[in-house]
Scaffold this motif. Sequence first.
Motif, PDB file in Angstrom:
ATOM      1  N   GLU A   1       0.396   1.446   5.425  1.00 48.78           N
ATOM      2  CA  GLU A   1       0.630   1.723   4.000  1.00 48.78           C
ATOM      3  C   GLU A   1       0.121   0.529   3.162  1.00 48.78           C
ATOM      4  OE1 GLU A   1       4.807   2.594   3.909  1.00 48.78           O
ATOM      5  OE2 GLU A   1       4.952   2.006   1.803  1.00 48.78           O
TER       6      GLU A   1
ATOM      7  N   CYS B   1      -9.449  -2.980   2.127  1.00 40.32           N
ATOM      8  CA  CYS B   1      -8.671  -1.880   1.546  1.00 40.32           C
ATOM      9  C   CYS B   1      -9.540  -0.645   1.328  1.00 40.32           C
ATOM     10  CB  CYS B   1      -7.910  -2.306   0.314  1.00 40.32           C
ATOM     11  SG  CYS B   1      -8.846  -3.118  -0.948  1.00 40.32           S
TER      12      CYS B   1
ATOM     13  N   MET C   1      -4.983   2.379   1.048  1.00 39.50           N
ATOM     14  CA  MET C   1      -4.234   1.203   1.485  1.00 39.50           C
ATOM     15  C   MET C   1      -4.525   0.023   0.556  1.00 39.50           C
ATOM     16  SD  MET C   1      -4.480  -1.114   4.901  1.00 39.50           S
ATOM     17  CE  MET C   1      -5.835  -2.061   4.286  1.00 39.50           C
TER      18      MET C   1
END
Length: 257
Positions: free
Chosen positions: A163, A223, A227
């Motif tokens: 996450e 990223c 995320m």
Amino acid sequence: MMLIKLGGSVITDKSQYRRFDKDAVSRLCREIAESGKQAVVVHGAGSFGHILAKRYSLQDGYSSKEQIPAVAMVQHDVRELSSMVVAELLEAGIPAVSVPPGSCFVMDDGKLVIGDEEPIRSLLAMGIMPVLFGDVVMDRKKGFGICSGDQAMEALAEMLKPEKAVFVSDIDGLYTSDPKKDPDAKLIPEVTEEVLKKVSTEQSVDDVTGGVAGKMKEMLDMCGNGMECVLINGTIPGNLQNLLEGKEVKCTVARAI
Ligand code: IPE
């Protein structure tokens, strides 16, 4: 799931060979436990790795047989560090197991390649937290190389799709200029490629900011797929726990747009 890197500057005193900061690690492990979030921890090597690795130029790969005892020694030292980190996780009530990066990754000309996902996936399936760390890892071309905790984070992010990827350091995040020299320096709460380009060209002469900007670049590359990567100051009690619990924390978030 959360991917957390405990930086070497937070868990060790980087200026003194093999100096572990037990109090800081114990507090951070409790914060992870109390957040109740499932997590994978990666930790840096700090003074258990960098000092000898630099002295013997281990980051450049094999060049002479004098390096070999240092390769073994650094591996020994970072394993001891990892055992100490795991001891604090256990103390905080988290079943954790140290996984040497060489057991699932190999390096190929300095690049980390996932060799075998099974050791990590099977621990997670049993509810056990795998703990990886910066280490010397064998390299197909260079003989050996340094696998940094950040490289392990990148590989794990690709594999586990967490996450969030949280980088716990001893700074609040990326500033507009060096906060140690400039009283008007402002923390940048959110970094994109555009923002970073501006900061790094303006601050390229500055070592501290340059270092943070470099780290941000790596975080931005990591990223994607929803995320986010976050850089926070782990020397401030409660920061990590608040972030994991989704509360507002002073930090810099890297977001790919
Ligand atoms: C470095 O790992 C590994 C070795 C020097 C063996 P990291 O680069 O992740 O460590 P820190 O966080 O900077 O200490």
